[in-house]
Design an enzyme around this catalytic site. Structure first.
Site, PDB file in Angstrom:
ATOM      1  N   GLN A 100       0.845  -1.200   0.000  1.00 31.57           N
ATOM      2  CA  GLN A 100       0.000   0.000   0.000  1.00 31.57           C
ATOM      3  C   GLN A 100       0.881   1.251   0.000  1.00 31.57           C
ATOM      4  O   GLN A 100       1.697   1.449   0.905  1.00 31.57           O
ATOM      5  CB  GLN A 100      -0.929   0.022   1.214  1.00 31.57           C
ATOM      6  N   TYR A 191      -5.977  10.926   4.359  1.00 30.88           N
ATOM      7  CA  TYR A 191      -4.588  11.213   4.010  1.00 30.88           C
ATOM      8  C   TYR A 191      -4.526  12.019   2.707  1.00 30.88           C
ATOM      9  O   TYR A 191      -5.541  12.505   2.223  1.00 30.88           O
ATOM     10  CB  TYR A 191      -3.792   9.917   3.973  1.00 30.88           C
TER      11      TYR A 191
END
Length: 371
Positions: A100, A191
């Site tokens: 990720q 994020y």
């Protein structure tokens, strides 16, 4: 009831042994200096290689992209070599693993990485903190996390944006060089990419903000760069339109989300990974939303968010998901697919909650396997 969950599945060019995904979970055990993956992490992931697919903990694409202490990176030679130990160990056990790719944006502090955070706009996230570690002997638990307030972010200029896109591209190349089967672009949970998508955190008036169409541009260009580097069959994207923590409430998010889905469908990314809230009072995901997503996205769909085997089986049976991700249960039960197969309960979470992030083997690689 769980037969379909435990049956094999083909994710593009990759054959998976089952439809169970180990969800990404930050564990903060990278080696210092350099935030380098290590042998302990290789053991942790290889223990869980019975998952059809492992998606690693979020991994920063640059030092600027780091928001929490001792999270691993994928931008240095040492980090690539460290991750190669992980992928070799997982593949030796017959598993498949994606990395990720992560940039935290405004969710950071100079106490973590020595840098002022950057963001689409100079807007701080309310009621949000990040952590560092204090190993002082007078702590109740040596190594416990100490939470610190965020620093005010600096608004990214276009050169910052282009540099960040290049960081994602290079990180994807590094991940494939480290032996990963693919990468997942982290566009969820407040994020950097999520910050660009939402009007409350993205107050720009240039080509990267000002309307839902423009707010999708950063994610699209990141995806284009990563696809150009490693191929669309190796690329997934994680999104979380229903999640508003880290001060991410935006009344236009679903209009923006459906634009993103259309763009990702055109780009041909392999899968969408839907991060869904897993707390007791979390909003329900309407069936109509899942049906619309299936109708508007031609790739595979992963859902995550404290799903039981029964809920997972229903989602698969109704063709509303192709794979189901499990987090805490994979943390406590490395052999979770075997447990589901025989109807055994996952192991309980130990009393070492302070070791979820940070520490050593305790609460990490010492959870039991069934006989």
């Amino acid at each position: 009831m769980v037969d379909q969950l435990l049956g094999p599945f083909r994710l593009g060019h990759i054959q998976l042994q089952n439809r169970m995904v180990m969800a990404p979970m930050t564990r903060s055990r990278a080696d210092l200096p350099g935030n380098v993956p290590n042998d302990l992490m290789a053991k942790y992931y290889s223990q869980r290689a019975g998952a059809g697919l492992i998606i690693t903990e979020a991994t920063q694409v640059s030092l600027q992209g780091q928001g929490y202490a001792r999270t691993p990176g994928i931008y240095s030679r040492e980090q690539v070599a460290g991750w190669k130990k992980v992928t070799d160990a997982v593949h030796a056990e017959g598993g498949r693993i994606f990395l990720q790719l992560w940039h935290v944006g405004r969710v950071s502090s100079a106490k973590v990485n020595g840098l002022q955070p950057v963001a689409p706009s100079a807007v701080m996230a309310g009621e949000t903190q990040v952590y560092v570690f204090d190993d002082a002997s007078d702590k109740a638990q040596p190594g416990d996390a100490t939470f610190v307030d965020l620093d005010e972010p600096r608004e990214m200029d276009v050169s910052d944006i282009r540099r960040s896109i290049a960081d994602f591209r290079q990180a994807a190349r590094n991940a494939v060089d480290a032996g990963f089967d693919g990468v997942e672009i982290h566009g969820a949970n407040g994020y950097l990419i999520d910050q660009f998508l939402r009007g409350n955190s993205n107050r720009r008036s240039d080509e990267y903000g000002g309307s839902p169409e423009k707010r999708t541009r950063f994610l699209r260009e990141v995806c284009e760069a990563v696809i150009a580097e490693v191929g669309k069959e190796r690329v997934g994207v994680r999104l979380s339109p229903h999640i508003t923590f880290k001060d991410m409430g935006d009344p236009e998010i679903f209009r923006t989300f459906w634009l993103v889905v259309s763009q990702l469908n055109e780009l041909g990314v392999r899968y969408l990974h839907m991060s869904e809230a897993d707390w007791d009072d979390a909003p329900d995901i309407p069936p109509e939303f899942r049906q619309k997503l299936r109708g508007n996205f031609g790739g595979n769909i992963i859902v995550a968010g404290n799903k039981t085997p029964e809920i997972a089986a229903q989602l698969l049976g109704d063709n509303l998901a192709d794979l189901v991700a499990f987090g805490r249960n994979f943390l406590t039960s490395p052999d979770l697919p075997k447990r589901f197969a025989i109807g055994a309960a996952p192991s309980p979470i130990s009393n070492t909650h302070h070791l979820f992030g940070g520490g050593g083997a305790e609460g990490y690689t010492d959870y039991p396997f069934l006989p």
